[in-house]
Write a protein that holds these residues in place. Structure first.
Motif, mmCIF file in Angstrom:
data_model
loop_
_atom_site.group_PDB
_atom_site.id
_atom_site.type_symbol
_atom_site.label_atom_id
_atom_site.label_comp_id
_atom_site.label_asym_id
_atom_site.label_seq_id
_atom_site.Cartn_x
_atom_site.Cartn_y
_atom_site.Cartn_z
ATOM 1 N N ASP A 395 0.829 -1.186 0.000
ATOM 2 C CA ASP A 395 0.000 0.000 0.000
ATOM 3 C C ASP A 395 0.885 1.266 0.000
ATOM 4 O O ASP A 395 1.828 1.357 0.801
ATOM 5 N N PHE A 428 -5.900 -5.438 7.529
ATOM 6 C CA PHE A 428 -6.658 -4.227 7.205
ATOM 7 C C PHE A 428 -7.908 -4.602 6.413
ATOM 8 O O PHE A 428 -7.891 -5.467 5.556
ATOM 9 N N LYS A 433 -11.686 -0.194 8.609
ATOM 10 C CA LYS A 433 -10.801 0.959 8.423
ATOM 11 C C LYS A 433 -9.625 0.962 9.385
ATOM 12 O O LYS A 433 -9.167 2.008 9.829
ATOM 13 N N MET A 435 -6.184 -1.803 11.123
ATOM 14 C CA MET A 435 -5.551 -3.117 11.213
ATOM 15 C C MET A 435 -4.744 -3.202 12.511
ATOM 16 O O MET A 435 -4.365 -2.177 13.099
ATOM 17 N N ILE A 543 -16.002 8.864 -4.540
ATOM 18 C CA ILE A 543 -16.418 7.947 -3.473
ATOM 19 C C ILE A 543 -15.158 7.464 -2.798
ATOM 20 O O ILE A 543 -14.304 6.862 -3.433
ATOM 21 N N ASP A 546 -11.827 7.762 2.690
ATOM 22 C CA ASP A 546 -11.088 8.746 3.474
ATOM 23 C C ASP A 546 -12.030 9.706 4.225
ATOM 24 O O ASP A 546 -13.241 9.734 4.001
HETATM 25 P P1 ATP Z 1 -10.297 5.461 -1.742
HETATM 26 O O1 ATP Z 1 -11.537 4.764 -1.323
HETATM 27 O O2 ATP Z 1 -10.550 6.729 -2.450
HETATM 28 O O3 ATP Z 1 -9.269 4.604 -2.379
HETATM 29 P P2 ATP Z 1 -9.057 5.226 0.856
HETATM 30 O O4 ATP Z 1 -7.779 4.523 0.522
HETATM 31 O O5 ATP Z 1 -8.998 6.274 1.899
HETATM 32 O O6 ATP Z 1 -9.637 5.980 -0.383
HETATM 33 P P3 ATP Z 1 -10.023 2.744 1.890
HETATM 34 O O7 ATP Z 1 -8.942 1.944 1.284
HETATM 35 O O8 ATP Z 1 -11.413 2.237 1.940
HETATM 36 O O9 ATP Z 1 -10.135 4.149 1.231
HETATM 37 O O10 ATP Z 1 -9.548 3.048 3.368
HETATM 38 C C1 ATP Z 1 -10.410 3.622 4.301
HETATM 39 C C2 ATP Z 1 -9.622 4.262 5.402
HETATM 40 O O11 ATP Z 1 -8.905 3.274 6.117
HETATM 41 C C3 ATP Z 1 -8.562 5.233 4.909
HETATM 42 O O12 ATP Z 1 -9.068 6.515 4.732
HETATM 43 C C4 ATP Z 1 -7.531 5.198 6.016
HETATM 44 O O13 ATP Z 1 -7.885 6.078 7.056
HETATM 45 C C5 ATP Z 1 -7.621 3.774 6.512
HETATM 46 N N1 ATP Z 1 -6.589 2.929 5.891
HETATM 47 C C6 ATP Z 1 -6.341 2.754 4.607
HETATM 48 N N2 ATP Z 1 -5.344 1.907 4.393
HETATM 49 C C7 ATP Z 1 -4.925 1.521 5.605
HETATM 50 C C8 ATP Z 1 -3.925 0.619 6.093
HETATM 51 N N3 ATP Z 1 -3.138 -0.056 5.271
HETATM 52 N N4 ATP Z 1 -3.799 0.482 7.418
HETATM 53 C C9 ATP Z 1 -4.596 1.139 8.260
HETATM 54 N N5 ATP Z 1 -5.542 1.977 7.884
HETATM 55 C C10 ATP Z 1 -5.729 2.182 6.590
#
Ligand code: ATP
Length: 910
Positions: A395, A428, A433, A435, A543, A546
């Motif tokens: 990531d 995760f 949201k 891990m 969408i 975040d």
């Molecule tokens: P998008 O949906 O636009 O790709 P995003 O990466 O923020 O954005 P998700 O992947 O659904 O969306 O992640 C949701 C939330 O979880 C993120 O906004 C962040 O706060 C948290 N998050 C994302 N990746 C990790 C990770 N590897 N470890 C811990 N928390 C994470």
């Protein structure tokens, strides 16, 4: 390799496969094994050979009709006609072969681009390689979203689940467990310590040793039984198929009527039979499906060049009708090049009050307060990314944290992991949201959790300050929330971290450690794409998982949203029922803190509003929403294999601006197909009208069977293809609103255009046919009636010349018509003809062929035509140019009305 590895222990498996090093095989050993076992690929089903492909070209109802016409010609002694029919059939077959070959090559190239990748551990290093290079004995790392690249004996698993429907037919994911010991003879679906090629990891992580590759795998064994799914027909192809069917019946009925009429008129039955059959062949729009298929296939390879891999052909068409594009934020609208801007520990945030002050990294290694060090430790240990000399895997946010720690931390990740080895974890999940990882310390265990800061904060009761823990009071919570909001409103992506002494799997009652704020700048080209979409009446909706403030800040910079009223959060969404959501979805531009199952609801709501929705996704859980959308788009770089499989297309550069190009291409393809269809149908209609009118008036046939076949199968197909592959004016295409989903090809003037040009071509062809007899009658001062015309045309010399006139005008007028059809709203003098070289070639070839059949003495004899003089050519050319004159007139009118419309719009706007 028929060993039943599921019954073996992990040690036995390693021994049997001569792979006992926990760091994996060496590169040298892997190379040797690759030579020995061959690439890890399933054999392609055998391709039909040249002759069977050629033969299949002649298994076509059209060819049967032609064959019947040929046999009848031989019986009637018309050997010339028979030869022409044979030549036409052969040419038709050759063109079909070439078209099929082109389409297949385009699709093969795509297959190469969608090659599967696998993370393998070799020489102590994890690296991503082509799955085809895996060998037995390799160690393969699995995580959620990946496809299992070979058959594996699992050595280690953490909440691993895999969906094995390709093998077992069972769609529900099954739990996998490296520690499971299987009895001999257990069915594939129950072997929990094995993972099989082509199944998908839906959750958790794991490590496995490759036990079989390629055709030796379980799926390889049954691969021979699996037929490749036939190419799906697109809605347009289906509709055109239906249209073609209906038109064919109509054409055959008309031709039968024509034949009946001729018999009643006591004409030469044999000759009229061939003419009627030829006309039927001419009238059946058999070229349509071929043109559509090749246009779509060519567009697929064109799209591949602009970073879009089309997985399902129908989506090319649907793209042109898309009215809402729902896009992820991270990586699609932003660069996904994250850099840590700030790391703020809880003490600093709450006790020292550093509000608004941004501290740049670079204070140097080792100079770290205990709170900072603990926070950084959490971000490094609770992290699955890999940063090594072989590359960067994982990531981008986690990679950014590792990069930061490498610069600032007093230790390396390796050292830390040796000091505090990971003993358990909760992976995760975008739903949660966050891990968590659990680590062994000298005195016990400690767990670190990282995730969305609001989610982390909710689950903490204390915070770390100056090495000690303090309770989190209501006011300190509010201060932290304000700080998170402030950082987010700067467009930064904020992550929180917490610690728990003990098995923190519950992720509750934790100690808050602090925040990391990362910058992920918007893609510069995305703002332009959003603006283009606005002009094209396509709405962009963000969408994201975040934070609302981060999402809104980025959305504003890109022009997607103006203010917070257009923003709906996941929590709000949960409170809305479907009807309310449908209403809000009309104007919402940003959905924040959503989880993957919210996405399905959003797509449904938008669809219910009548929108055609394109939706991007990358995670395992995005698969349902990708399927629910009209066009599901997966990310090629960050996307999981599961998302890619569920999607209709894959963006190889993960870039939002590429969607705009794809939509433009989709619109262009539709326009081109429409032009080709209208051209072919109006030309066919013109031919039928010419023949039918003459026969109904008891005149001799204006065209011989060979003329009809020649024009229809030789002269028509190339211009139609040239129209189908025309270059469209991108900006102009993106100025119109999208077409409706069920809009017919004949709406917006399509039907009028077809009929008008059909009539026009018939009128000028008949005029050419009757020019000579009318002239003769006029010179003799006789009355012009159908009877007197028939009488004059009774002279074989006059008839041959008149038929040559009709043949020439019909052939040439269609070429002129094709040139005009490139853009019905623009004068041919304003078109860039060099853009469509195929059309130039088609027109040149058409004219050449038309000249040859009237000037080459052998062809003149074969086609029973007459050689033409210069004056005759000029006159016929003048007549044949009528469709172009009509085109100029109509284009001029449409320009005037267009200019008037714009002026009116401007006036009402001002
Ligand atoms: P998008 O949906 O636009 O790709 P995003 O990466 O923020 O954005 P998700 O992947 O659904 O969306 O992640 C949701 C939330 O979880 C993120 O906004 C962040 O706060 C948290 N998050 C994302 N990746 C990790 C990770 N590897 N470890 C811990 N928390 C994470």
């Amino acid at each position: 390799m028929a060993e039943a590895f599921e019954t073996k222990t992990t040690e036995e498996t390693g021994r049997l496969l001569h792979s006992t090093d926990p760091g994996g095989l060496s590169a040298e050993e892997a190379r040797k094994r690759l030579e020995q076992y061959g690439p890890n690929r399933l054999q392609e089903p055998e391709q039909p050979g040249f002759f069977s492909r050629l033969l299949s070209q002649f298994m076509d109802p059209l060819i049967y009709v032609l064959a019947a016409a040929g046999v009848i010609s031989v019986f009637l002694g018309e050997i010339g006609d028979a030869c022409i029919i044979a030549a036409v059939a052969a040419l038709n077959g050759a063109v079909g072969m070439i078209q099929e070959g082109k389409a297949k090559r385009a699709l093969d190239a795509l297959k190469k681009m969608t090659r599967l990748k696998a993370v393998v551990r070799r020489d102590q290093t994890d690296q991503e390689i082509d799955a085809a290079e895996l060998v037995p004995g390799d160690l393969v790392v699995l995580d959620a979203g990946r496809q299992v690249p070979a058959d594996l004996r699992l050595l280690w698993t953490e909440s691993l689940r895999a969906e094995e429907s390709a093998l077992t037919g069972e769609a529900a994911p099954v739990h996998k467990d490296a520690g499971f010991s299987a009895a001999a003879g257990l069915p594939v679906g129950d072997r929990k310590n094995m993972a099989y090629m082509s199944s998908n990891v839906t959750a958790g992580r794991g490590l496995g040793m490759v036990t079989a590759t390629g055709m030796d795998t379980e799926i390889g064994r049954i691969a021979r039984l699996i037929r490749e799914a036939p190419m799906e027909a697109t809605p347009l192809q289906k509709r055109l198929g239906d249209l073609g069917g209906a038109l064919s019946i109509l054409a055959v009925a008309l031709c039968a009527a024509l034949f009946g009429l001729a018999v009643w008129q006591k004409r030469d039955v044999g000759e009229m039979l061939i003419t009627a059959i030829s006309l039927a062949v001419a009238a059946v729009p058999e070229g349509l499906p071929a043109v559509v298929t090749i246009v779509l296939a060519l567009s697929v390879s064109r799209m591949a060049r602009v970073h879009t891999i089309v997985r399902r052909l129908p989506s090319v068409e649907t793209l042109g009708a898309v009215s809402v594009v729902c896009s992820d934020k991270t990586g699609t609208l932003t660069m996904n090049r994250m850099t840590v801007e700030e790391v703020l520990d809880a003490g600093e945030l709450l006790d020292e009050g550093v509000s608004g002050r941004r501290r740049r990294p670079g204070r140097g290694k080792g100079a770290m307060a205990p709170g900072q060090e603990e926070l950084l430790r959490a971000f490094v240990l609770c992290n699955d990314a890999e940063l090594n000399k072989k590359g960067r895997i994982g990531d981008p946010g986690e990679l950014a944290l590792l990069e930061y720690a490498e610069k600032e931390g007093p230790w390396t990740k390796g050292e830390l992991e040796r000091q505090l080895p990971r003993t358990a974890e909760r992976a995760f999940d975008p739903e949660r949201k966050r891990m968590t990882t659990v680590h062994r310390t000298e005195t016990g265990i400690v767990s670190y959790t990282k995730g969305a800061p609001d989610v982390i904060l909710e689950r903490c009761s204390r915070y770390l300050s100056g090495g000690g823990e303090r309770p989190l009071t209501g006011s300190s919570r509010r201060r932290l929330q304000d700080r998170i909001s402030w950082l987010s409103s700067q467009g930064l992506r904020v992550l929180g971290a917490a610690r728990s002494d003990g098995d923190g799997r519950k992720e509750e009652d934790m100690v808050f450690l602090g925040l990391a704020a990362m910058a992920d700048p918007p893609r510069p080209e995305a703002a332009h794409a959003v603006a283009m979409f606005k002009r094209a009446h396509v709405r962009t909706v963000m969408i994201t998982g975040d934070h609302r403030d981060t999402a809104l800040a980025i959305a504003r910079r890109l022009g997607i949203a103006e203010d917070g009223t257009q923003c709906i959060s996941g929590a709000e969404l949960d409170r809305l029922d479907d009807a309310a959501l449908k209403e809000r979805a009309e104007t919402a531009a940003v959905f924040s803190r959503v989880s993957p199952d919210h996405k399905v609801r959003i797509v449904r709501a938008l669809k219910e509003n009548g929108s055609i929705v394109a939706m991007t996704g990358d995670g395992v859980n995005d698969a349902p929403s990708l399927k629910a959308a009209d066009v599901g788009i997966a990310m090629g770089q960050t996307g999981t294999d599961v998302a890619k499989q569920a999607a209709d297309m894959v963006l190889t550069d993960d870039n939002f601006a590429t969607i705009e190009k794809a939509i433009e291409e989709g619109r262009g393809v539709y326009e081109n197909i429409k032009k080709a269809v209208i051209f072919l149908l109006s030309s066919n209609f013109g031919e039928i009208m010419t023949m039918f009118t003459a026969i109904a008036l008891s005149l001799p046939s204006p065209l011989k069977a060979s003329h009809i076949l020649w024009i229809n199968l030789i002269t028509d197909s190339l211009p139609a293809l040239a129209l189908g592959t025309d270059k469209n004016d991108g900006p102009a295409l993106m100025e119109e609103p999208p077409r409706g989903k069920d809009e017919s090809l004949f709406s917006r003037g399509g039907m009028v255009c077809t009929l008008f040009y059909g009539f026009l071509i018939a009128v000028i062809s008949l005029a050419a046919f009757l020019r000579l007899p009318v002239g003769i009658l006029a010179a003799e001062g006789k009355r012009i009636t159908a009877e007197s015309l028939s009488l004059v045309l009774g002279d074989p010399v006059v008839l041959a010349r008149s038929q040559t006139y009709a043949f020439t005008v019909l052939g040439l007028s269609q070429l002129f018509h094709a040139v005009g059809m490139r853009d019905v709203g623009r004068s041919v003098f304003r078109m860039n003809h060099l853009e469509n070289r195929l059309m130039l070639a088609a027109a040149a070839l058409g004219v050449l062929l038309q000249v040859l059949v009237t000037e080459n003495s052998r062809l003149v004899a074969l086609f029973q035509t007459a050689a033409l003089s210069g004056t005759e050519w000029r006159e016929l050319l003048f007549l044949a140019a009528a469709p172009l004159a009509a085109h100029e007139l109509l284009a001029g009118l449409s320009r005037i009305s267009g200019a008037r419309g714009t002026a009116e719009k401007e006036r009402s706007g001002s």
